[in-house]
Design a protein around this motif. Structure first.
Motif, PDB file in Angstrom:
ATOM      1  N   ALA A  75       0.937  -1.217  -0.025  1.00  0.00           N
ATOM      2  CA  ALA A  75      -0.182   0.032   0.103  1.00  0.00           C
ATOM      3  C   ALA A  75       0.877   1.266   0.094  1.00  0.00           C
ATOM      4  O   ALA A  75       0.516   2.373  -0.618  1.00  0.00           O
ATOM      5  N   VAL A  76       1.993   1.056   0.834  1.00  0.00           N
ATOM      6  CA  VAL A  76       2.940   2.343   0.786  1.00  0.00           C
ATOM      7  C   VAL A  76       3.442   2.502  -0.596  1.00  0.00           C
ATOM      8  O   VAL A  76       3.625   3.681  -1.052  1.00  0.00           O
ATOM      9  N   GLN A  77       3.842   1.659  -1.408  1.00  0.00           N
ATOM     10  CA  GLN A  77       4.569   1.653  -2.595  1.00  0.00           C
ATOM     11  C   GLN A  77       3.454   2.201  -3.571  1.00  0.00           C
ATOM     12  O   GLN A  77       3.779   3.031  -4.459  1.00  0.00           O
TER      13      GLN A  77
ATOM     14  N   VAL B 141       4.002   1.084  -7.550  1.00  0.00           N
ATOM     15  CA  VAL B 141       3.298  -0.216  -8.110  1.00  0.00           C
ATOM     16  C   VAL B 141       2.078   0.297  -8.229  1.00  0.00           C
ATOM     17  O   VAL B 141       1.455   1.356  -7.785  1.00  0.00           O
ATOM     18  N   PRO B 142       1.207  -0.232  -9.172  1.00  0.00           N
ATOM     19  CA  PRO B 142      -0.039  -0.282  -9.465  1.00  0.00           C
ATOM     20  C   PRO B 142      -0.906  -0.383  -8.510  1.00  0.00           C
ATOM     21  O   PRO B 142      -0.700  -1.178  -7.596  1.00  0.00           O
ATOM     22  N   PHE B 143      -1.999   0.359  -8.379  1.00  0.00           N
ATOM     23  CA  PHE B 143      -3.113   0.195  -7.275  1.00  0.00           C
ATOM     24  C   PHE B 143      -3.830  -0.926  -7.851  1.00  0.00           C
ATOM     25  O   PHE B 143      -3.677  -1.557  -9.038  1.00  0.00           O
ATOM     26  N   ASP B 144      -4.436  -1.910  -7.037  1.00  0.00           N
ATOM     27  CA  ASP B 144      -5.423  -3.128  -7.273  1.00  0.00           C
ATOM     28  C   ASP B 144      -6.687  -2.660  -8.042  1.00  0.00           C
ATOM     29  O   ASP B 144      -7.268  -3.009  -8.859  1.00  0.00           O
ATOM     30  N   LEU B 145      -7.176  -1.466  -7.380  1.00  0.00           N
ATOM     31  CA  LEU B 145      -8.412  -0.954  -8.047  1.00  0.00           C
ATOM     32  C   LEU B 145      -8.428   0.716  -7.684  1.00  0.00           C
ATOM     33  O   LEU B 145      -7.829   1.025  -6.480  1.00  0.00           O
ATOM     34  N   LEU B 146      -8.546   1.434  -8.962  1.00  0.00           N
ATOM     35  CA  LEU B 146      -8.880   2.754  -8.703  1.00  0.00           C
ATOM     36  C   LEU B 146     -10.138   3.200  -8.994  1.00  0.00           C
ATOM     37  O   LEU B 146     -10.801   3.256 -10.109  1.00  0.00           O
ATOM     38  N   VAL B 147     -10.523   3.922  -7.896  1.00  0.00           N
ATOM     39  CA  VAL B 147     -11.894   4.689  -8.179  1.00  0.00           C
ATOM     40  C   VAL B 147     -11.811   6.102  -8.581  1.00  0.00           C
ATOM     41  O   VAL B 147     -11.267   6.879  -7.647  1.00  0.00           O
ATOM     42  N   GLU B 148     -12.113   6.430  -9.566  1.00  0.00           N
ATOM     43  CA  GLU B 148     -11.509   7.567 -10.040  1.00  0.00           C
ATOM     44  C   GLU B 148     -12.583   8.796 -10.589  1.00  0.00           C
ATOM     45  O   GLU B 148     -13.741   8.245 -10.917  1.00  0.00           O
ATOM     46  N   GLY B 149     -12.299  10.046 -10.236  1.00  0.00           N
ATOM     47  CA  GLY B 149     -13.039  11.157 -10.677  1.00  0.00           C
ATOM     48  C   GLY B 149     -14.353  11.581  -9.952  1.00  0.00           C
ATOM     49  O   GLY B 149     -15.141  12.106 -10.496  1.00  0.00           O
TER      50      GLY B 149
END
Length: 592
Positions: free
Chosen positions: A16-18, A24-32
């Protein structure tokens, strides 16, 4: 879906820190989306980056941030998952999995379940079933250990008996989350060893001890808090609300007493700020109301309609609740917290489009993404109508003529003792034209006789109503004027394994079976709601209701022996606050 209570796995935190730093990529991105911040009350545009079940970052929108999967929140408001701080699944008459399917798409991700209905019918088998049913759901359903089985020992008999040792043993388990609402108020205040021991079991376990402080004021209210009780949802008005806030109770403001919400909203608004100890709960919701109005989302919506600032309503349902139940990982959309999010298309109507729980999308467009499997039901919960067939004469009261003086129960919802002189005909009381009968018989195998009371100011009845949903002992309870109708409704439930039924002119008009403990059906919510609404409509045409007290819901709480005032139970006409027990309503007969 499993809901880990510990987010502190070092590998999870390190990743999570990375991700938060962009390495590193997020597992899930809730965007906008637009975040309604529960701390500041402000709104701001954000993306929410998630690793596993953990929120790693809440940052300004940045389409360049990498993610394995994305959910668009454009045009939507992001709030934390809702927390129902006190509820009974059984009151909706459906299984826990069906309940989760109903409320999770509406934004409820956590609920504290007091299964004392199941425990009062089936004892420890009922509680074990509740704990099993709460697992592997898209809802974080947190069972509490019932403290009132029965709710008024000596004044009613239920199907279980939870001693302090029973409560302590169940509180030692990791899958229980506190001592459920303590309704034995008067015995606790008077130093009853059993009740004090039950409270002490909760304190010794280091878990919350929840309360039920109906009618307590002044020194009694202080004593209830001093004993170690933390919460209350039994509010009678704005003055009671403020008194309990000032006494330090966590308030579980409930939607099931809708007529009181406007004065609660006004009283809280007058304070100028929302106390941190105000949370929200549903307590009891009938199946048709659950389908039409929703769960905790409905309470939030009602409070907003009543004038409570929207951010206060959401804060009570999220951050305040998380704090009061001892879950700092919940209740906020912020880094390091559990990834429970609701994406709303409308804040004021509480319309959820997407729900994320434990880091995964679990609902969209009002439906679960995957339906949970219901828990298997043990045989002990399917054989709970252990009583002989009911006869019409069971609802008659023997007396010597020509007249008798009897004790009556006057007023629905908040009964008081009354007295009446009535005629005696053929060795039994003649029911006056302005009264109805109420009968209760133990359905848990005690073999005791039917107890009968005459009720005043209960309106005009042209039918009989029988129910095994009869708080909190859930004995077979019947209302009506005609003994033949009452027996017909009662026997329909005996054959059905429990439930609710209406009969008139000797014919059963509607029977809704509840074969699991006489409380729950395995049918889908939509089917249950339709049948229950039809039963309610049948009664509406045959009973002269007089709101807000003489209403349909009053039938299910008329035997709530733990509350102040006289009640009828399987023991007789009782008043635990006065220490009064009458096996018969006849006080004096043979009068002229």
């Amino acid at each position: 879906m499993a809901f880990p209570s510990d987010l502190n796995d070092p590998a999870l935190r390190a990743r999570a820190v990375q991700a938060a730093r962009g390495d590193v990529p997020f597992d899930l991105l809730v965007e906008g989306g637009t975040l309604l911040d529960m701390i500041t009350g402000r709104e701001r545009k954000v993306d929410v980056g998630i690793i596993g079940p953990l929120i790693a970052s809440v940052h300004a929108p940045d389409p360049a941030r990498p993610a394995q999967r994305r959910i668009s929140a454009r045009g939507m408001t992001i709030v934390p998952g809702f927390i129902d701080s006190h509820m009974h699944v059984e009151s909706s008459m459906i299984t826990a999995s069906a309940y989760a399917a109903a409320v999770v798409p509406r934004g409820v991700t956590t609920a504290l379940w007091d299964p004392h209905e199941l425990a009062n019918v089936s004892g420890e088998d009922g509680l074990a079933y509740a704990c099993a049913a709460a697992r592997d759901l898209p809802l974080r359903l947190m069972p509490l250990v019932p403290t009132c089985v029965p709710s008024a020992p000596g004044y009613e008999t239920s199907g279980g008996d939870f001693t302090p040792e029973t409560v302590a043993r169940w509180l030692a388990r990791a899958d229980t989350h506190g001592a459920a609402e303590l309704m034995t108020m008067r015995p606790l205040l008077e130093g009853d060893a059993r009740v004090a021991g039950i409270v002490q079991a909760g304190l010794d376990a280091g878990k919350r001890v929840c309360g039920h402080a109906r009618g307590l004021k002044g020194s009694d209210l202080a004593g209830f808090a001093a004993a170690g009780i933390e919460t209350d949802h039994e509010l009678t008005g704005a003055e009671d609300l403020i008194a309990k806030l000032e006494a330090g109770f966590t308030i579980e403001l409930r939607g099931s007493h809708e007529h009181l919400l406007p004065e609660f909203a006004e009283a809280l608004t007058r304070l100028g700020e929302l106390p941190q100890t105000v949370t929200l709960c549903t307590d009891d919701i009938f199946p048709d109301d659950l389908l039409r109005k929703g769960g905790l989302d409905g309470v939030i919506r009602l409070l907003i309609t009543c004038g409570l600032p929207p951010v206060w309503a959401y804060r009570a349902a999220t951050l305040n609740a998380a704090s009061r139940i001892g879950r700092p990982d919940l209740g906020l959309v912020a880094p390091g917290r559990q990834a429970d999010l609701v994406l709303l298309t409308d804040v004021e109507t509480v319309r959820a489009e997407v729900v994320v729980a434990n880091g995964a999308e679990v609902a969209r467009g009002g439906r679960l993404c995957a339906a949970p499997e219901p828990a298997s039901v043990p045989p002990a919960l399917r054989r709970t109508m252990r009583l002989d067939p009911v006869r019409a004469e069971d609802f008659e009261v023997a007396a010597v003529g020509p007249r008798a003086r009897i004790a009556t129960l006057s007023k629905p919802r908040f009964p008081v003792w009354g007295e009446r002189k009535v005629a005696v005909e053929d060795g039994k009381l003649a029911l006056p034209d302005d009264m109805i009968r109420m009968g209760i018989v133990n359905r848990h195998g005690a073999g005791t006789p039917m107890r009968v009371a005459f009720l005043e100011t209960w309106g005009d009845w042209r039918c009989a109503f029988a129910t095994t949903v009869s708080h909190d002992s859930h004995n077979l309870t019947v209302f009506g004027r005609c003994p033949e109708d009452m027996a017909a409704a009662a026997n329909a439930l005996r054959e059905a394994g429990g439930g609710v039924a209406v009969a008139s002119r000797g014919k059963v008009l509607h029977c809704l079976p509840l074969p699991i403990a006489g409380l729950i059906s395995e049918a889908p919510l939509a089917e249950m709601a339709e049948s229950f609404a039809a039963l309610r409509a049948t009664l509406d045409g045959l009973v002269g209701w007089q709101p807000p007290y003489l209403v349909f819901k009053a039938l299910f709480g008329a035997s709530l022996v733990c509350n102040p005032g006289p009640r009828l139970s399987d023991v007789g006409l009782v008043d635990p606050f006065e220490g009064r027990v009458l096996q018969s309503c006849v006080l004096e007969d043979g009068l002229r």
